[in-house]
Design a protein around this motif. Structure first.
Motif, PDB file in Angstrom:
ATOM      1  N   GLY A 190       0.807  -1.210   0.000  1.00  0.00           N
ATOM      2  CA  GLY A 190       0.000   0.000   0.000  1.00  0.00           C
ATOM      3  C   GLY A 190       0.834   1.252   0.000  1.00  0.00           C
ATOM      4  O   GLY A 190       2.067   1.215  -0.088  1.00  0.00           O
ATOM      5  N   ALA A 191       0.145   2.398   0.095  1.00  0.00           N
ATOM      6  CA  ALA A 191       0.784   3.708   0.145  1.00  0.00           C
ATOM      7  C   ALA A 191      -0.062   4.605   1.040  1.00  0.00           C
ATOM      8  O   ALA A 191      -1.297   4.569   0.968  1.00  0.00           O
ATOM      9  N   PRO A 192       0.561   5.423   1.880  1.00  0.00           N
ATOM     10  CA  PRO A 192      -0.216   6.259   2.810  1.00  0.00           C
ATOM     11  C   PRO A 192      -1.166   7.225   2.130  1.00  0.00           C
ATOM     12  O   PRO A 192      -2.227   7.532   2.676  1.00  0.00           O
ATOM     13  N   TRP A 193      -0.809   7.719   0.938  1.00  0.00           N
ATOM     14  CA  TRP A 193      -1.666   8.692   0.268  1.00  0.00           C
ATOM     15  C   TRP A 193      -2.901   8.049  -0.362  1.00  0.00           C
ATOM     16  O   TRP A 193      -3.833   8.736  -0.766  1.00  0.00           O
ATOM     17  N   CYS A 194      -2.897   6.722  -0.478  1.00  0.00           N
ATOM     18  CA  CYS A 194      -4.011   6.018  -1.122  1.00  0.00           C
ATOM     19  C   CYS A 194      -5.173   5.886  -0.138  1.00  0.00           C
ATOM     20  O   CYS A 194      -5.010   5.290   0.945  1.00  0.00           O
ATOM     21  N   PRO A 195      -6.358   6.399  -0.447  1.00  0.00           N
ATOM     22  CA  PRO A 195      -7.495   6.283   0.483  1.00  0.00           C
ATOM     23  C   PRO A 195      -7.921   4.846   0.719  1.00  0.00           C
ATOM     24  O   PRO A 195      -8.381   4.506   1.807  1.00  0.00           O
ATOM     25  N   PHE A 196      -7.748   3.994  -0.290  1.00  0.00           N
ATOM     26  CA  PHE A 196      -8.136   2.588  -0.128  1.00  0.00           C
ATOM     27  C   PHE A 196      -7.162   1.871   0.808  1.00  0.00           C
ATOM     28  O   PHE A 196      -7.568   0.995   1.583  1.00  0.00           O
ATOM     29  N   SER A 197      -5.883   2.260   0.744  1.00  0.00           N
ATOM     30  CA  SER A 197      -4.917   1.690   1.687  1.00  0.00           C
ATOM     31  C   SER A 197      -5.215   2.153   3.099  1.00  0.00           C
ATOM     32  O   SER A 197      -5.081   1.381   4.065  1.00  0.00           O
ATOM     33  N   ALA A 198      -5.615   3.411   3.234  1.00  0.00           N
ATOM     34  CA  ALA A 198      -5.955   3.931   4.567  1.00  0.00           C
ATOM     35  C   ALA A 198      -7.158   3.199   5.150  1.00  0.00           C
ATOM     36  O   ALA A 198      -7.202   2.905   6.359  1.00  0.00           O
ATOM     37  N   ARG A 199      -8.147   2.893   4.331  1.00  0.00           N
ATOM     38  CA  ARG A 199      -9.326   2.155   4.815  1.00  0.00           C
ATOM     39  C   ARG A 199      -8.953   0.728   5.223  1.00  0.00           C
ATOM     40  O   ARG A 199      -9.549   0.154   6.140  1.00  0.00           O
ATOM     41  N   LEU A 200      -7.981   0.159   4.502  1.00  0.00           N
ATOM     42  CA  LEU A 200      -7.599  -1.220   4.786  1.00  0.00           C
ATOM     43  C   LEU A 200      -6.765  -1.339   6.061  1.00  0.00           C
ATOM     44  O   LEU A 200      -6.770  -2.407   6.698  1.00  0.00           O
ATOM     45  N   THR A 201      -6.076  -0.288   6.489  1.00  0.00           N
ATOM     46  CA  THR A 201      -5.132  -0.375   7.609  1.00  0.00           C
ATOM     47  C   THR A 201      -5.773  -0.917   8.888  1.00  0.00           C
ATOM     48  O   THR A 201      -5.268  -1.904   9.462  1.00  0.00           O
ATOM     49  N   PRO A 202      -6.876  -0.347   9.399  1.00  0.00           N
ATOM     50  CA  PRO A 202      -7.463  -0.923  10.628  1.00  0.00           C
ATOM     51  C   PRO A 202      -7.995  -2.336  10.424  1.00  0.00           C
ATOM     52  O   PRO A 202      -7.924  -3.166  11.337  1.00  0.00           O
ATOM     53  N   ILE A 203      -8.520  -2.611   9.259  1.00  0.00           N
ATOM     54  CA  ILE A 203      -9.017  -3.968   8.961  1.00  0.00           C
ATOM     55  C   ILE A 203      -7.861  -4.953   8.959  1.00  0.00           C
ATOM     56  O   ILE A 203      -7.951  -6.062   9.498  1.00  0.00           O
ATOM     57  N   TYR A 235      -5.369 -11.652  -3.938  1.00  0.00           N
ATOM     58  CA  TYR A 235      -6.662 -11.781  -3.285  1.00  0.00           C
ATOM     59  C   TYR A 235      -7.675 -10.876  -3.981  1.00  0.00           C
ATOM     60  O   TYR A 235      -7.438  -9.686  -4.190  1.00  0.00           O
ATOM     61  N   ARG A 236      -8.825 -11.441  -4.330  1.00  0.00           N
ATOM     62  CA  ARG A 236      -9.853 -10.699  -5.056  1.00  0.00           C
ATOM     63  C   ARG A 236     -11.171 -10.618  -4.284  1.00  0.00           C
ATOM     64  O   ARG A 236     -12.175 -10.191  -4.825  1.00  0.00           O
ATOM     65  N   GLY A 237     -11.183 -11.023  -3.037  1.00  0.00           N
ATOM     66  CA  GLY A 237     -12.409 -11.006  -2.251  1.00  0.00           C
ATOM     67  C   GLY A 237     -12.660  -9.666  -1.582  1.00  0.00           C
ATOM     68  O   GLY A 237     -11.957  -8.673  -1.824  1.00  0.00           O
ATOM     69  N   ASP A 238     -13.684  -9.627  -0.725  1.00  0.00           N
ATOM     70  CA  ASP A 238     -14.022  -8.401   0.004  1.00  0.00           C
ATOM     71  C   ASP A 238     -12.954  -8.101   1.044  1.00  0.00           C
ATOM     72  O   ASP A 238     -12.371  -9.010   1.666  1.00  0.00           O
ATOM     73  N   ARG A 239     -12.734  -6.822   1.290  1.00  0.00           N
ATOM     74  CA  ARG A 239     -11.716  -6.402   2.258  1.00  0.00           C
ATOM     75  C   ARG A 239     -12.365  -6.152   3.623  1.00  0.00           C
ATOM     76  O   ARG A 239     -12.466  -5.020   4.094  1.00  0.00           O
ATOM     77  N   THR A 240     -12.805  -7.224   4.226  1.00  0.00           N
ATOM     78  CA  THR A 240     -13.366  -7.170   5.583  1.00  0.00           C
ATOM     79  C   THR A 240     -12.628  -8.205   6.426  1.00  0.00           C
ATOM     80  O   THR A 240     -12.046  -9.168   5.900  1.00  0.00           O
ATOM     81  N   VAL A 241     -12.658  -8.009   7.744  1.00  0.00           N
ATOM     82  CA  VAL A 241     -11.954  -8.932   8.635  1.00  0.00           C
ATOM     83  C   VAL A 241     -12.509 -10.342   8.493  1.00  0.00           C
ATOM     84  O   VAL A 241     -11.750 -11.321   8.411  1.00  0.00           O
TER      85      VAL A 241
END
Length: 475
Positions: free
Chosen positions: A168-181, A240-246
């Motif tokens: 990921g990259a810090p500036w990427c909003p999708f990476s930011a959403r994935l971090t806590p997950i 991985y191509r699935g949903d990004r949820t825990v």
């Protein structure tokens, strides 16, 4: 009386043979004249049998509202899942991610062969295990996610049978959403009695200096990218191509671990990739208006961000043609696009091509490859009156690179993703090529002129030679 009148109308009166004088030199001149006359008549007849082409430039008043732009383009380093075909024109038309009448096929960047959906990786080397990995202990696992870079990536992958890494990259909003997950997912894996022994979770920040070369080597174009490495192998992976949820991530790694133990194979939620690079062959046609516009092929995703300095839009154009609009019942066969014989009529190719079997290489990072196409409607009028409308075009090519580009800038306009653009402009004039043939009357007129001219010229030559020699002998 009638016979006498006809005799008086005789223009070609004959002299008695006793009043004429024949010479050997005159015979040579006569035979030469006959040969010259036969050669000229032969060439005149050949010219009469052939057709000529007359070209005119006229204002194109007989036009259709739309034409077809057919193409067969291979993006050698842009995967199909990210390839978006967009169309823009001066009337305000804006079509994004066109899929109608288009076929995308995955291809290998190494040799160009087509990749099937479940095709496995092929590697020339068989990487072995690191003996140090066998002595890794459970105490090394902790709640914090391992941050990897080029120095410890291979060693970390070799520690476990199954490793999931998020690039990921810090500036990427999708990476930011994935971090806590991803943090919660990592904790869940470390708390599972089975997974803690055989699976591990890590992440890579591609903006860090020590990780940039790793991300480039792993062909990371989009953020976030989640990859699965199996059997201590850093040279082969799945995505991985699935949903990004825990829950989805944990269920996936649990099933993948069970499949690993049972040696079942690849998980259905993953997507096999080639670390050597994957491309996409795009074949089909789009309907365009007869106004200036552009066809763009670029990387697009609703769940990823892209690093422009790692994108490569090198492409190969096998075919690109502008074709008169074809009704739905006579739609183009996408599987045979590129076969010249499929698009011919009365011996003329429908859609004269300037781009055919050409490769355009990206020489600098973050470069947009742009083609400028000048399209000229062309009409061929055959001798029998049949008409064939085609489009000829010229191509000018240029590489454009933004001057204010920053690798991991937070502003979108400073992270402009490289793309391939085909800008076209259709001329309001039409070039008309008309086949013409010489008329029989014109042919007969020229035939008489040739025969009479040769007879007259060689008659003068004979008279000059005869009188000259006679004058010399008299002196």
């Amino acid at each position: 009386a009638g016979a006498n009148a006809l005799r008086r109308a005789h223009f070609y009166r004959k002299l008695p043979s006793e009043l004429t004088d024949s010479t050997s030199l005159g015979g040579v001149v006569s035979l030469t004249g006959i040969v010259v006359s036969m050669v000229l008549v032969y060439h005149l007849t050949c010219s009469y049998m052939q057709t000529s082409l007359r070209t005119n430039l006229v204002l194109d008043l007989d036009t259709d509202d739309h034409i077809l732009l057919a193409f067969n383009i291979t993006m050698e380093r842009l995967p199909c899942r990210f390839s978006s075909i967009d169309l823009f024109d001066e009337t305000g038309t804006k079509r994004l991610n066109i899929t109608q009448d288009l076929v995308k096929v995955r291809v290998s960047s190494a040799d160009g062969h087509h990749l099937e959906a479940a095709e496995e990786e092929e590697w020339t080397d068989e990487p072995g295990r690191d003996d140090e990995a066998e002595v890794a202990t459970q105490e090394e696992d902790h709640a914090d996610i391992q941050e990897l870079d080029g120095s410890d990536f291979n060693l970390f992958i070799s520690h476990k049978d199954l490793v999931m890494v998020a690039f990921g990259a810090p500036w990427c909003p999708f990476s930011a959403r994935l971090t806590p997950i991803w943090n919660q997912f990592s904790q869940a894996v470390q708390m599972d009695a089975m997974l803690i022994h055989m699976a591990a979770v890590a992440r890579v920040d591609c903006t860090q200096d020590r990780a940039r070369e790793l991300c480039s080597t792993q062909q990371i174009h989009a953020f976030p990218t989640i990859r699965i490495y199996r059997s201590h192998n850093t040279h082969s992976h799945e995505e991985y191509r699935g949903d990004r949820t825990v829950n989805e991530l944990f269920q996936f790694i649990t099933e993948a671990a069970e499949m690993e133990e049972a040696d079942v194979g690849w998980h259905p939620l993953t997507h096999l990739t080639h670390i050597s690079g994957e491309g996409c062959q795009v074949t089909g046609h789009v309907r365009i208006s007869r106004v200036p516009g552009s066809l763009r092929i670029s990387a697009q995703s609703q769940i990823h961000s892209f690093d422009p300095l790692n994108m490569n839009v090198t492409h190969h154009v096998d075919q690109m043609m502008f074709i008169p609009f074809i009704p739905t019942d006579d739609a183009l066969d996408l599987q045979v696009l590129g076969d010249k014989d499929k698009y011919s009529e009365n011996g003329a190719v429908i859609g004269e091509q300037s781009l055919r079997r050409n490769t355009f290489t990206m020489h600098e990072q973050a470069t947009t490859l742009k083609h400028y196409l000048k399209v000229v409607p062309t009409r061929r009028v055959h001798l029998k009156g049949d008409k064939t409308d085609t489009y000829e075009y010229s191509n000018n090519y240029n590489e454009f690179r933004p001057t204010n580009l920053i690798r991991h800038a937070h502003e979108d306009h400073r992270r402009l993703v490289p793309n391939t653009v085909f800008s076209y402009d259709i001329s309001p004039y039409r070039v008309v090529h008309k086949e013409t043939a010489e008329s029989l009357g014109n042919y007969l007129t020229q035939l008489c002129a040739v025969v009479g001219g040769v007879f007259t010229v060689f008659g003068l030559i004979d008279a000059m030679l005869y009188n000259g020699i006679k004058a010399v002998k008299r002196d």
